[in-house]
Design an enzyme around this catalytic site. Structure first.
Site, PDB file in Angstrom:
ATOM      1  N   TYR A  57      46.504 -28.405 -24.796  1.00 33.45           N
ATOM      2  CA  TYR A  57      46.604 -26.934 -24.860  1.00 33.45           C
ATOM      3  C   TYR A  57      48.040 -26.496 -24.569  1.00 33.45           C
ATOM      4  CZ  TYR A  57      45.714 -22.025 -23.839  1.00 33.45           C
ATOM      5  OH  TYR A  57      45.760 -20.648 -23.842  1.00 33.45           O
ATOM      6  N   GLU A 104      47.934 -27.449  -8.972  1.00 36.63           N
ATOM      7  CA  GLU A 104      48.683 -28.164 -10.021  1.00 36.63           C
ATOM      8  C   GLU A 104      48.104 -27.875 -11.402  1.00 36.63           C
ATOM      9  OE1 GLU A 104      51.353 -30.174  -9.710  1.00 36.63           O
ATOM     10  OE2 GLU A 104      51.350 -30.960 -11.759  1.00 36.63           O
ATOM     11  N   TYR A 110      41.791 -25.609 -15.459  1.00 37.47           N
ATOM     12  CA  TYR A 110      41.390 -25.729 -16.868  1.00 37.47           C
ATOM     13  C   TYR A 110      39.883 -25.538 -17.006  1.00 37.47           C
ATOM     14  CZ  TYR A 110      40.675 -27.656 -21.523  1.00 37.47           C
ATOM     15  OH  TYR A 110      40.328 -27.810 -22.841  1.00 37.47           O
ATOM     16  N   ILE A 151      34.225 -18.864 -14.876  1.00 36.95           N
ATOM     17  CA  ILE A 151      34.320 -20.167 -14.212  1.00 36.95           C
ATOM     18  C   ILE A 151      35.725 -20.381 -13.635  1.00 36.95           C
ATOM     19  CG2 ILE A 151      34.135 -22.680 -14.529  1.00 36.95           C
ATOM     20  CD1 ILE A 151      32.030 -22.103 -16.722  1.00 36.95           C
ATOM     21  N   GLY A 152      36.758 -20.062 -14.423  1.00 41.91           N
ATOM     22  CA  GLY A 152      38.132 -20.212 -13.942  1.00 41.91           C
ATOM     23  C   GLY A 152      38.362 -19.363 -12.693  1.00 41.91           C
ATOM     24  N   ASN A 207      52.105 -18.599 -22.045  1.00 42.38           N
ATOM     25  CA  ASN A 207      50.671 -18.555 -21.743  1.00 42.38           C
ATOM     26  C   ASN A 207      50.305 -17.204 -21.102  1.00 42.38           C
ATOM     27  OD1 ASN A 207      48.030 -19.191 -21.331  1.00 42.38           O
ATOM     28  ND2 ASN A 207      48.412 -21.098 -20.206  1.00 42.38           N
ATOM     29  N   TYR A 230      45.863 -14.394 -13.710  1.00 39.46           N
ATOM     30  CA  TYR A 230      46.367 -14.570 -12.344  1.00 39.46           C
ATOM     31  C   TYR A 230      46.777 -13.221 -11.750  1.00 39.46           C
ATOM     32  CZ  TYR A 230      46.706 -19.356 -14.132  1.00 39.46           C
ATOM     33  OH  TYR A 230      46.431 -20.558 -14.724  1.00 39.46           O
ATOM     34  N   GLU A 245      61.311 -12.478  -8.020  1.00 44.33           N
ATOM     35  CA  GLU A 245      62.380 -13.093  -7.216  1.00 44.33           C
ATOM     36  C   GLU A 245      63.325 -13.976  -8.025  1.00 44.33           C
ATOM     37  OE1 GLU A 245      60.394 -15.082  -3.959  1.00 44.33           O
ATOM     38  OE2 GLU A 245      59.515 -13.237  -3.220  1.00 44.33           O
TER      39      GLU A 245
HETATM   40  C1  LIG Z   1      42.933 -20.028 -17.799  1.00 46.67           C
HETATM   41  C2  LIG Z   1      41.492 -20.536 -17.649  1.00 46.67           C
HETATM   42  C3  LIG Z   1      41.433 -21.680 -16.642  1.00 46.67           C
HETATM   43  C4  LIG Z   1      40.614 -19.403 -17.136  1.00 46.67           C
HETATM   44  O1  LIG Z   1      39.290 -19.873 -17.050  1.00 46.67           O
HETATM   45  P1  LIG Z   1      38.100 -18.964 -17.598  1.00 46.67           P
HETATM   46  O2  LIG Z   1      36.834 -19.563 -17.150  1.00 46.67           O
HETATM   47  O3  LIG Z   1      38.302 -18.751 -19.043  1.00 46.67           O
HETATM   48  O4  LIG Z   1      38.424 -17.613 -16.782  1.00 46.67           O
HETATM   49  P2  LIG Z   1      37.474 -16.392 -16.438  1.00 46.67           P
HETATM   50  O5  LIG Z   1      36.259 -16.415 -17.306  1.00 46.67           O
HETATM   51  O6  LIG Z   1      37.298 -16.343 -14.983  1.00 46.67           O
HETATM   52  O7  LIG Z   1      38.414 -15.188 -16.828  1.00 46.67           O
HETATM   53  C5  LIG Z   1      38.553 -14.857 -18.206  1.00 46.67           C
HETATM   54  C6  LIG Z   1      39.963 -14.470 -18.456  1.00 46.67           C
HETATM   55  O8  LIG Z   1      40.778 -15.617 -18.503  1.00 46.67           O
HETATM   56  C7  LIG Z   1      41.903 -15.308 -19.271  1.00 46.67           C
HETATM   57  N1  LIG Z   1      42.255 -16.418 -20.131  1.00 46.67           N
HETATM   58  C8  LIG Z   1      43.391 -17.137 -19.943  1.00 46.67           C
HETATM   59  N2  LIG Z   1      43.518 -18.064 -20.876  1.00 46.67           N
HETATM   60  C9  LIG Z   1      42.457 -17.949 -21.702  1.00 46.67           C
HETATM   61  C10 LIG Z   1      42.048 -18.636 -22.875  1.00 46.67           C
HETATM   62  N3  LIG Z   1      42.776 -19.633 -23.383  1.00 46.67           N
HETATM   63  N4  LIG Z   1      40.904 -18.263 -23.460  1.00 46.67           N
HETATM   64  C11 LIG Z   1      40.172 -17.266 -22.947  1.00 46.67           C
HETATM   65  N5  LIG Z   1      40.497 -16.543 -21.833  1.00 46.67           N
HETATM   66  C12 LIG Z   1      41.639 -16.897 -21.215  1.00 46.67           C
HETATM   67  C13 LIG Z   1      41.629 -14.048 -20.038  1.00 46.67           C
HETATM   68  O9  LIG Z   1      42.370 -13.015 -19.437  1.00 46.67           O
HETATM   69  C14 LIG Z   1      40.180 -13.812 -19.813  1.00 46.67           C
HETATM   70  O10 LIG Z   1      39.910 -12.471 -19.700  1.00 46.67           O
HETATM   71  P3  LIG Z   1      39.308 -11.716 -20.990  1.00 46.67           P
HETATM   72  O11 LIG Z   1      38.028 -12.435 -21.304  1.00 46.67           O
HETATM   73  O12 LIG Z   1      39.126 -10.338 -20.477  1.00 46.67           O
HETATM   74  O13 LIG Z   1      40.349 -11.876 -22.050  1.00 46.67           O
HETATM   75  C15 LIG Z   1      40.917 -21.028 -18.992  1.00 46.67           C
HETATM   76  O14 LIG Z   1      40.853 -19.943 -19.886  1.00 46.67           O
HETATM   77  C16 LIG Z   1      41.696 -22.154 -19.615  1.00 46.67           C
HETATM   78  O15 LIG Z   1      41.469 -23.303 -19.309  1.00 46.67           O
HETATM   79  N6  LIG Z   1      42.632 -21.815 -20.515  1.00 46.67           N
HETATM   80  C17 LIG Z   1      43.398 -22.822 -21.215  1.00 46.67           C
HETATM   81  C18 LIG Z   1      44.249 -23.671 -20.288  1.00 46.67           C
HETATM   82  C19 LIG Z   1      45.158 -22.840 -19.413  1.00 46.67           C
HETATM   83  O16 LIG Z   1      45.784 -21.900 -19.850  1.00 46.67           O
HETATM   84  N7  LIG Z   1      45.220 -23.248 -18.141  1.00 46.67           N
HETATM   85  C20 LIG Z   1      46.097 -22.638 -17.177  1.00 46.67           C
HETATM   86  C21 LIG Z   1      47.397 -23.345 -17.165  1.00 46.67           C
HETATM   87  S1  LIG Z   1      48.514 -22.630 -15.997  1.00 46.67           S
END
Ligand SMILES: CC(C)(COP(=O)(O)OP(=O)(O)OC[C@H]1O[C@@H](n2cnc3c(N)ncnc32)[C@H](O)[C@@H]1OP(=O)(O)O)[C@@H](O)C(=O)NCCC(=O)NCCS
Length: 170
Positions: A27, A92, A95, A105-106, A133, A140, A152
């Site tokens: 990704y 670190e 995902y 879940i995130g 990203n 966050y 900063e």
């Molecule tokens: C970022 C991540 C861990 C969040 O997990 P999640 O279970 O999707 O998060 P939540 O359901 O709690 O929150 C949803 C929000 O995550 C955010 N998001 C960030 N990256 C996203 C993605 N690739 N796809 C969908 N939503 C994402 C969106 O803001 C979303 O809000 P929205 O539905 O209103 O657009 C997950 O989307 C992911 O693994 N993304 C790809 C890898 C990544 O970017 N990891 C972080 C590296 S620093």
């Protein structure tokens, strides 16, 4: 309906964690950087003096569905130290696999990291994100994090490979 559980990883999870580590690197368009093995994850996370801790998200099927729990996400963290603030957690990796994104879940993993940090006497936890990203950054910020580059001007640096060997004279 399927249910989700966030729990501490066990040594036997390392194969699944490695699969998810590779998905995250893909990704992030940095797959060639992944050198870690399942054996190293086992030794480094589950030996006498573990270098990291990991939370995993598992989805349990609805009653009557044949599949066992599936690991659909992880958050890998460790403890660092700030001369200004004392003990810190560094997240670190975080995902969630594509078909389970957007279901909270995130956010649950991040909440749990905050709980661990407070329980362990840390005043903050940090993480880094690639500059393109924007969706992760938006999440966050929505959860209350500040962008330290914006506020900063911090840049992340590393010494690695030849540069590090040269520096060390080895
Ligand atoms: C970022 C991540 C861990 C969040 O997990 P999640 O279970 O999707 O998060 P939540 O359901 O709690 O929150 C949803 C929000 O995550 C955010 N998001 C960030 N990256 C996203 C993605 N690739 N796809 C969908 N939503 C994402 C969106 O803001 C979303 O809000 P929205 O539905 O209103 O657009 C997950 O989307 C992911 O693994 N993304 C790809 C890898 C990544 O970017 N990891 C972080 C590296 S620093």
């Amino acid at each position: 309906m399927a249910s989700v559980r966030i729990r501490e990883a066990e040594e036997g999870d390392c194969g699944h964690i490695l699969r998810l580590i590779r998905e995250l690197a893909e990704y992030e368009k940095l797959s060639d950087q992944v050198k870690i093995s399942e054996e190293a994850l086992r030794a480094d996370g589950f030996g006498e003096n573990p270098s990291y801790r990991c939370l995993v998200a598992e989805v349990f099927s609805a009653p009557g569905e044949p599949q066992g729990p599936r690991m659909v996400g992880y958050g890998l963290y460790y403890f660092t130290y700030s001369t200004w603030k004392g003990r810190n957690v560094y997240l670190e990796d975080i995902y969630v696999t594509p078909e389970y994104r957007g279901q909270g879940i995130g956010s649950k993993i991040i909440q749990k990291v905050a709980q661990v940090a407070l329980d362990q006497g840390c005043s903050q936890f940090r993480l880094a994100v690639l500059d393109w990203n924007h969706r992760a950054m938006a999440l966050y910020k929505a959860l209350g994090a500040q962008d330290m580059t914006e506020t900063e001007g911090w840049h992340a640096f590393r010494f690695e490979g030849e540069a590090m060997r040269k520096l060390a004279g080895k």
